[in-house]
Design a protein around this motif. Structure first.
Motif, mmCIF file in Angstrom:
data_model
loop_
_atom_site.group_PDB
_atom_site.id
_atom_site.type_symbol
_atom_site.label_atom_id
_atom_site.label_comp_id
_atom_site.label_asym_id
_atom_site.label_seq_id
_atom_site.Cartn_x
_atom_site.Cartn_y
_atom_site.Cartn_z
ATOM 1 N N MET A 260 -10.461 4.269 2.877
ATOM 2 C CA MET A 260 -10.357 5.569 2.210
ATOM 3 C C MET A 260 -9.205 6.322 2.875
ATOM 4 O O MET A 260 -9.205 6.537 4.089
ATOM 5 C CB MET A 260 -11.652 6.366 2.311
ATOM 6 N N ILE A 261 -8.221 6.680 2.065
ATOM 7 C CA ILE A 261 -7.003 7.291 2.581
ATOM 8 C C ILE A 261 -7.211 8.801 2.738
ATOM 9 O O ILE A 261 -7.658 9.475 1.804
ATOM 10 C CB ILE A 261 -5.811 7.027 1.636
ATOM 11 N N ILE A 262 -6.882 9.321 3.919
ATOM 12 C CA ILE A 262 -6.951 10.762 4.180
ATOM 13 C C ILE A 262 -5.521 11.258 4.361
ATOM 14 O O ILE A 262 -4.794 10.771 5.246
ATOM 15 C CB ILE A 262 -7.771 11.062 5.446
ATOM 16 N N THR A 263 -5.112 12.206 3.524
ATOM 17 C CA THR A 263 -3.731 12.680 3.577
ATOM 18 C C THR A 263 -3.664 14.112 3.063
ATOM 19 O O THR A 263 -4.499 14.516 2.249
ATOM 20 C CB THR A 263 -2.812 11.761 2.736
ATOM 21 N N PRO A 264 -2.712 14.886 3.528
ATOM 22 C CA PRO A 264 -2.557 16.252 2.992
ATOM 23 C C PRO A 264 -2.318 16.217 1.490
ATOM 24 O O PRO A 264 -1.687 15.288 0.960
ATOM 25 C CB PRO A 264 -1.331 16.786 3.740
ATOM 26 N N GLY A 265 -2.824 17.226 0.792
ATOM 27 C CA GLY A 265 -2.748 17.254 -0.659
ATOM 28 C C GLY A 265 -1.350 17.370 -1.212
ATOM 29 O O GLY A 265 -1.144 17.170 -2.417
ATOM 30 N N ASP A 266 -0.345 17.692 -0.364
ATOM 31 C CA ASP A 266 1.021 17.794 -0.868
ATOM 32 C C ASP A 266 1.824 16.510 -0.658
ATOM 33 O O ASP A 266 3.017 16.464 -0.959
ATOM 34 C CB ASP A 266 1.751 18.977 -0.223
ATOM 35 N N ARG A 267 1.156 15.445 -0.148
ATOM 36 C CA ARG A 267 1.849 14.157 0.027
ATOM 37 C C ARG A 267 1.727 13.347 -1.275
ATOM 38 O O ARG A 267 1.002 12.374 -1.375
ATOM 39 C CB ARG A 267 1.266 13.383 1.207
ATOM 40 N N GLU A 268 2.485 13.785 -2.278
ATOM 41 C CA GLU A 268 2.383 13.144 -3.584
ATOM 42 C C GLU A 268 2.863 11.708 -3.551
ATOM 43 O O GLU A 268 2.424 10.873 -4.353
ATOM 44 C CB GLU A 268 3.159 13.963 -4.614
ATOM 45 N N ASP A 269 3.769 11.393 -2.623
ATOM 46 C CA ASP A 269 4.236 10.006 -2.510
ATOM 47 C C ASP A 269 3.084 9.080 -2.086
ATOM 48 O O ASP A 269 2.913 7.982 -2.625
ATOM 49 C CB ASP A 269 5.384 9.912 -1.507
ATOM 50 N N ILE A 270 2.237 9.553 -1.146
ATOM 51 C CA ILE A 270 1.086 8.762 -0.697
ATOM 52 C C ILE A 270 0.057 8.635 -1.820
ATOM 53 O O ILE A 270 -0.517 7.575 -2.047
ATOM 54 C CB ILE A 270 0.447 9.392 0.549
ATOM 55 N N ILE A 271 -0.164 9.745 -2.522
ATOM 56 C CA ILE A 271 -1.161 9.739 -3.605
ATOM 57 C C ILE A 271 -0.792 8.696 -4.658
ATOM 58 O O ILE A 271 -1.615 7.851 -5.042
ATOM 59 C CB ILE A 271 -1.266 11.131 -4.257
ATOM 60 N N LEU A 272 0.453 8.746 -5.137
ATOM 61 C CA LEU A 272 0.867 7.821 -6.197
ATOM 62 C C LEU A 272 0.906 6.380 -5.693
ATOM 63 O O LEU A 272 0.558 5.443 -6.423
ATOM 64 C CB LEU A 272 2.231 8.233 -6.747
ATOM 65 N N THR A 273 1.306 6.195 -4.448
ATOM 66 C CA THR A 273 1.338 4.840 -3.876
ATOM 67 C C THR A 273 -0.071 4.280 -3.756
ATOM 68 O O THR A 273 -0.315 3.103 -4.039
ATOM 69 C CB THR A 273 2.012 4.860 -2.494
ATOM 70 N N ALA A 274 -1.020 5.129 -3.337
ATOM 71 C CA ALA A 274 -2.405 4.676 -3.218
ATOM 72 C C ALA A 274 -2.960 4.248 -4.571
ATOM 73 O O ALA A 274 -3.607 3.207 -4.700
ATOM 74 C CB ALA A 274 -3.272 5.790 -2.627
ATOM 75 N N LEU A 275 -2.685 5.048 -5.608
ATOM 76 C CA LEU A 275 -3.142 4.694 -6.954
ATOM 77 C C LEU A 275 -2.495 3.393 -7.425
ATOM 78 O O LEU A 275 -3.159 2.524 -8.007
ATOM 79 C CB LEU A 275 -2.820 5.819 -7.928
ATOM 80 N N ALA A 276 -1.211 3.234 -7.151
ATOM 81 C CA ALA A 276 -0.510 2.020 -7.577
ATOM 82 C C ALA A 276 -1.018 0.790 -6.841
ATOM 83 O O ALA A 276 -1.141 -0.292 -7.421
ATOM 84 C CB ALA A 276 0.996 2.191 -7.355
ATOM 85 N N SER A 277 -1.348 0.956 -5.552
ATOM 86 C CA SER A 277 -1.827 -0.196 -4.767
ATOM 87 C C SER A 277 -3.140 -0.721 -5.309
ATOM 88 O O SER A 277 -3.425 -1.916 -5.224
ATOM 89 C CB SER A 277 -1.986 0.196 -3.298
ATOM 90 N N ARG A 278 -3.947 0.167 -5.891
ATOM 91 C CA ARG A 278 -5.252 -0.242 -6.427
ATOM 92 C C ARG A 278 -5.080 -1.124 -7.654
ATOM 93 O O ARG A 278 -5.966 -1.914 -7.986
ATOM 94 C CB ARG A 278 -6.062 1.003 -6.783
ATOM 95 N N LEU A 279 -3.937 -0.993 -8.325
ATOM 96 C CA LEU A 279 -3.673 -1.805 -9.517
ATOM 97 C C LEU A 279 -2.881 -3.064 -9.196
ATOM 98 O O LEU A 279 -2.662 -3.895 -10.073
ATOM 99 C CB LEU A 279 -2.896 -0.972 -10.546
ATOM 100 N N SER A 280 -2.465 -3.206 -7.946
ATOM 101 C CA SER A 280 -1.654 -4.358 -7.550
ATOM 102 C C SER A 280 -2.517 -5.427 -6.890
ATOM 103 O O SER A 280 -3.311 -5.130 -5.992
ATOM 104 C CB SER A 280 -0.559 -3.914 -6.570
ATOM 105 N N SER A 281 -2.367 -6.672 -7.328
ATOM 106 C CA SER A 281 -3.113 -7.779 -6.709
ATOM 107 C C SER A 281 -2.542 -8.162 -5.357
ATOM 108 O O SER A 281 -3.133 -8.964 -4.632
ATOM 109 C CB SER A 281 -3.092 -8.995 -7.644
ATOM 110 N N ALA A 282 -1.389 -7.594 -4.987
ATOM 111 C CA ALA A 282 -0.754 -7.938 -3.714
ATOM 112 C C ALA A 282 -1.349 -7.170 -2.538
ATOM 113 O O ALA A 282 -1.095 -7.511 -1.384
ATOM 114 C CB ALA A 282 0.751 -7.671 -3.801
ATOM 115 N N TYR A 283 -2.141 -6.133 -2.819
ATOM 116 C CA TYR A 283 -2.719 -5.324 -1.747
ATOM 117 C C TYR A 283 -4.232 -5.250 -1.893
ATOM 118 O O TYR A 283 -4.781 -5.354 -2.991
ATOM 119 C CB TYR A 283 -2.122 -3.904 -1.768
#
Length: 703
Positions: A260-283
């Motif tokens: 479970m990723i904990i990050t400040p709410g203004d780190r939009e790069d982390i948010i989008l990367t986390a969502l993308a990683s969930r759809l990737s079979s590589a992670y």
């Protein structure tokens, strides 16, 4: 032996609530009226209610007022003891306990949670209470993070101390043991030296991370968080917590399954990367994201995420800053929510897999009830199905409820599960739901090596109807037809479908090539109606609109056979608006004729008709209307004259009497195929699969 038991641990986070679930399941199978009592509770967190009381009352549908299930809080108990009123505390507890004992056949007691700062105080308090209530004790010892030597040493000291204090130990459970723990060594090393009248029963249950770890929903409650996205994914289990402060390239290297990723709410790069990683079979599949500082994504990013079809994971928002949030989460541990049937099933399955239930049952239960409650019946279904694991195919593999039920079936060891569907959709759905279906067999009909053989078999069976080979192949691409053919070819022992398909679509393939048994002219159905303290069998309530006398007799005979398969001694009432010779008319004559036919075909069958419903169930009415009958007043199988009467009656009884209706159970087919309601719940699916497995056992002569 006593009709009570006191479950106590020696430290916090021992998994005591999971053990209480398993023991209560055992008790409700054998005892009609079981109460749950916690002498001392912590301050409630679940809407002001104690967690374990809430869990047990809701899971087992115990009709006990909440205020009767405990005596006081730990703070109140400590205050009484510190003011010299220890005797008053025990008297208060004893009074509450005795009130339950007077009304119930068995009282299961659970000790404190060891959440205070003085575990020695709580241990002595639990021992004192158990001794004063006259309860034998089941000791729960945590093996988490301990070597075998440490487990044995601490557990034996506790056992010796309990014996010195005059407590009778009935069993010890080493829970949450490390995966490599030497079970046999631990079991053989622990013993009672003084008070045990029999050798101490010792069970070792290994750590199950999915039980010990919290879900996203637990995190949400613990942090009082707002759910921004992924409301339907809150049951996902959290593996660990990862603070994301690095750049994306470095951050991705640290994620692991369940993070479970904990990050400040203004780190939009982390948010989008986390969502993308969930759809990737590589992670690895992460469990969710917690945004700190009360900050949320900007309007543009919010619009981007909202437009994402099916947000792949939950995103929570909290007001506290990152360090504060991380510190608070360090105190969170997994709990079994009564709404989380996945965790409940895992807890029960783990208990049953590592505890010798028959041995423990023999030691706990002094007398067995002749009454059968719905919970007893459902438990017996699962236990009977587990004795010989049948292969049950479920064609609707892309349905969430089917997949969740499949995981429960695997956890409980009910049967071997075969799931059909398009392979990429199946695997994506399983990943999306965060399920563990490693034990299931997944089959895509379109790519299966069985497809050609199945198409050929179907073609041969239907070519007299003018079907072409291409049409036969197209039929076999339909998962329902493919699953039915698996049963027909003995590649599966039974099929359950209907969660998203119509009844007609579910059973039509069975009519086409599974067909009826040699001695059956029709397919009919029964509902297993679990009343408050008994099980009735209602037929036919789902298939035949207006059976003639010959068909009605056949329905009565096969319904009696079905009743016996499920442990109900058949006494068959042929229902009508008339009892005996009191009424006339074509409808009454049909029932009379059907009764005569059934008696001629099966002379030893206890059957009576025509009977009115009140004369069938009420001994006083039966004595007036049909004295001397072996069925009237004590019927167990009820045969309705037509579908209109049967369907309406079963629903009326279900809704007005609070009965649990399990079915319809199809009967008369060569192989077991059963239909679900499209509104079915996950427990409905589990019960129907268990029923289908038992029918398959009966077909193979395994009962």
């Amino acid at each position: 032996m006593s009709n009570n038991l006191y479950i106590t641990a020696t430290e916090s986070r021992s998994g005591k609530s999971a053990i209480a679930l398993g023991v209560m399941q055992l008790l409700t199978r054998n005892v009609r009226n079981v109460a749950f009592f916690r002498p001392i509770i912590n301050n409630g967190v679940d809407s002001g209610r104690d967690h374990d009381i809430n869990l047990i009352l809701r899971q087992f549908k115990l009709d006990i007022p909440y205020e009767d299930t405990f005596a006081c809080t730990l703070a109140q108990a400590r205050e009484l003891i510190n003011s010299g009123q220890h005797a008053q505390l025990l008297e208060n507890i004893l009074n509450k306990y005795k009130a339950l004992e007077a009304e119930y056949d068995f009282v299961l007691c659970e000790g404190t949670d060891f959440q205070g700062k003085d575990p020695a105080f709580e241990f002595d308090l639990n021992v004192d209470i158990a001794a004063n209530l006259g309860c034998p004790v089941m000791l729960v010892v945590s093996g988490r993070g301990k070597t075998d030597e440490e487990i044995v040493a601490s557990a034996q000291i506790t056992i010796d101390t309990m014996e010195e204090k005059g407590v009778d130990l009935v069993a010890a459970v080493v829970n949450r043991a490390e995966k490599g723990a030497d079970r046999e060594r631990i079991v053989s090393s622990l013993e009672c030296k003084v008070r045990c009248t029999q050798p101490l029963s010792v069970f070792v249950i290994p750590e199950e991370e999915s039980l010990g770890n919290p879900t996203v929903k637990d995190v949400m409650k613990w942090l009082d968080a707002q759910v921004l996205y992924g409301h339907g994914r809150l049951e996902t289990v959290v593996g660990d917590f990862l603070v994301a402060a690095m750049q994306i390239g470095n951050f991705l290297g640290y994620i692991s399954k369940g993070s479970m990723i904990i990050t400040p709410g203004d780190r939009e790069d982390i948010i989008l990367t986390a969502l993308a990683s969930r759809l990737s079979s590589a992670y690895p599949d992460i469990s969710g994201v917690v945004l700190t500082g009360g900050l949320q994504p900007s309007a543009g990013v919010h619009r981007l995420i909202e437009g994402w079809t099916g947000v792949p994971l939950p995103v929570l928002s909290v007001k506290g800053h990152t360090y504060q949030t991380t510190q608070k989460l360090a105190e969170l541990y997994g709990r079994i929510d009564p709404d989380d049937q996945r965790k409940v099933a895992l807890a029960l399955g783990t208990f049953e897999a590592h505890v010798d239930v028959p041995v423990l049952s023999e030691r706990l239960v002094t007398r067995r009830s002749t009454r059968i409650t719905p919970k007893m019946f459902e438990y017996n279904l699962v236990e009977t199905a587990k004795k010989h694991r049948m292969r049950i195919v479920m064609p609707e593999g892309e349905c969430d409820r089917i997949l969740r039920a499949a995981e429960i079936l695997l956890r409980r060891g009910v049967c071997e599960v075969i799931i059909l569907g398009t392979m990429d959709k199946l695997t994506a759905k399983i990943s999306e739901l965060g399920l563990n279906l490693d034990g299931a067999r997944l089959i895509d009909p379109a790519t299966s090596e069985l497809l050609d053989d199945y198409a050929q078999t179907y073609f041969e069976s239907r070519k007299h109807k003018g079907i072409l080979m291409d049409e036969a192949r197209d039929k076999m691409l339909d998962p329902t037809y493919f699953g039915t053919m698996m049963v027909h070819k003995d590649h599966a022992d039974g099929m359950v479908s209907g969660a998203i398909n119509t009844t007609a679509h579910t059973i039509r393939p069975a009519f086409e090539f599974v067909k009826t048994k040699p001695d059956a002219s029709i397919v009919s159905s029964v509902f297993l109606m679990c009343m408050k303290d008994r099980v009735h069998v209602f037929g036919d309530c789902a298939v035949n609109p207006n059976p003639n006398a010959q068909q009605l007799a056949e329905i009565a005979i096969v319904s009696a056979q079905t009743a016996r398969i499920f442990g109900v001694e058949p006494r068959v009432a042929m229902l009508s608006y008339s009892t005996g010779a009191s009424g006339k008319g074509a409808d009454v004559d049909k029932v009379k004729e059907a009764t005569v036919i059934a008696r001629e075909r099966v002379p030893e069958l206890a059957i009576e008709g025509p009977l009115q419903f009140d004369a069938a169930v009420d001994p006083d009415v039966a004595q007036t209307k049909l004295p001397g009958s072996e069925v009237a007043g004590k019927a167990t199988v009820f045969i309705f004259p037509d579908l209109n009467t049967g369907n309406n009656t079963y629903k009326a009884v279900q809704r007005s009497a609070g009965a649990v209706a399990i079915g319809p159970v199809l009967q008369g087919l060569n192989k077991p195929v059963n239909d679900l309601s499209r509104g079915c719940t996950i427990p409905d699916i589990v019960n129907t699969v268990a029923i289908t497995a038992i029918q398959a056992q009966a077909e193979k002569g395994l009962l």
